[in-house]
Write a protein that holds these residues in place. Structure first.
Motif: not given
Length: 374
Positions: A4-12
């Motif tokens: 999932k995209t959170f701001q500029d991160l890709n989180l599992s």
């Protein structure tokens, strides 16, 4: 693994919650390190990159263990979350001391995610009181890079969340709530999600299986679900429910066995939200579960105007229902502790004036007496 995209991160989409790690001899403070390390390694191999711990988990040893486990990996290879332990009012004056110690325990220079922990009736006044400097200190750590993203977790009521957001909502980047298909109505999770949506705050999910209670259903409900999705496990239905909520970014699961981890990894290998018919079926299962263990209060509040003690009876019945369904737990005692003595169930004098006007014919006085004895 879904990301999932959170701001500029890709989180599992699946996060590892370090509150229910394997333990030795049933002692929650003694983590079975070889078994727990194997679980973390398996999670890392399969793409889980978000790990959630806290000051009080496993008797204070969760942060120490997670520091040991994750220090074996490059710092950029995982995202670590911890929390300020405001569930204990004795900690309110110690935010700087505790935060520094948490960094040391976790063997990191910064937290990717950090939360005001367990915003609830008991601590909302203290969290909002500037004399403790909690908000000022944590927002300063974010400016200085020792916290990358700041949020909060909440077990409190909708009104408590509103108060917190009115004060700090502009600075909150995410919020962790108890969210599952049972609590969608039982703990007002639907309204809490809508409140967070109005602030454009992404939702982090805790207790998606409600402590394991949703891992197994009655034979009738299991058969109904199997008819709709023959190859879906019963625990997976709970995860599919939260996958169906657009603002959910992170779902945490406390996995204490290899089997639990494998099952969850399989579930989160695909994004398969529920259809309207499937959602209706799972919510029916939740309603039936609650019917057998809770009182059918509709919060019409007719009773309140007839109570000589001025008790907020619908709120007390809600806490009674939580206590009854959970078989104890911490949410009801936590909320009751924040009430004045004269507003608790023990203040009920058993006059039954409330029962005379209750459309549901609830035996309120008996419920308050039972609640007082619990």
């Amino acid at each position: 693994m879904i990301y999932k995209t959170f701001q500029d991160l890709n989180l599992s989409a699946l996060g590892y919650g370090a509150m229910r790690l394997p333990t030795l001899d049933g002692d929650d403070s003694r983590i079975d390190e070889p078994a727990a390390l194997a679980l973390i390694d398996e999670a890392m191999r399969n793409g889980v990159n978000y790990y959630d711990t806290a000051w009080g988990y496993h008797g204070g040893n969760s942060e120490l263990f997670m520091g040991k486990a994750l220090s074996r990996y490059p710092r950029e290879g995982f995202y670590l979350a911890s929390k300020f332990p405001g569930y204990d009012l004795g900690n309110m004056e110690k935010v700087e001391e505790i935060f520094q110690r948490q960094l040391e325990k976790c063997r990191v220079d910064y937290f990717d995610f950090y939360l005001f922990h367990n915003v609830c009736e008991m601590n909302i006044d203290a969290y909002l009181d500037p004399k403790y400097g909690i908000y000022d200190y944590l927002t300063k750590q974010r400016r200085e890079g020792r916290i990358r993203h700041l949020g909060f977790s909440a077990h409190g009521s909708l009104e408590v969340m509103k108060r917190f957001l009115e004060a700090y909502g502009a600075d909150m980047e995410f919020c962790q709530i108890q969210l599952n298909y049972l609590d969608w109505t039982f703990q007002n999770a639907k309204e809490k999600v809508e409140l967070l949506d109005s602030y454009h705050i992404p939702v982090w999910v805790m207790e998606p299986l409600r402590g394991g209670r949703l891992a197994k259903l009655s034979a009738e409900h299991e058969q109904a679900l199997k008819t709709l999705r023959p190859n879906e496990s019963i625990p997976a239905w709970a995860f599919r429910f939260v996958q169906s909520i657009p603002s959910v970014t992170m779902t945490l699961s406390g996995m204490s066995t290899p089997e639990q981890l494998r099952d969850n990894l399989e579930t989160f290998s695909t994004d398969a939200p529920l259809s309207e018919a499937e959602t209706a079926q799972i919510l029916k299962a939740a309603s039936d579960m609650l019917t057998h263990k809770t009182l059918p209060c509709t919060a019409c509040r007719y009773c309140v105007s007839h109570c000589p003690q001025g008790l907020d009876i619908p709120t007390l019945i809600g806490l009674y229902n939580e206590h009854s369904f959970t078989g104890g737990g911490f949410i009801s005692p936590m909320a009751l502790s924040a009430m004045p003595e004269e507003k608790r169930p023990t203040a009920c004098i058993g006059c039954r004036s409330c029962e005379a006007v209750c459309p549901q014919q609830i035996k309120i006085s008996e419920a308050m007496a039972a609640f007082s004895r619990a």
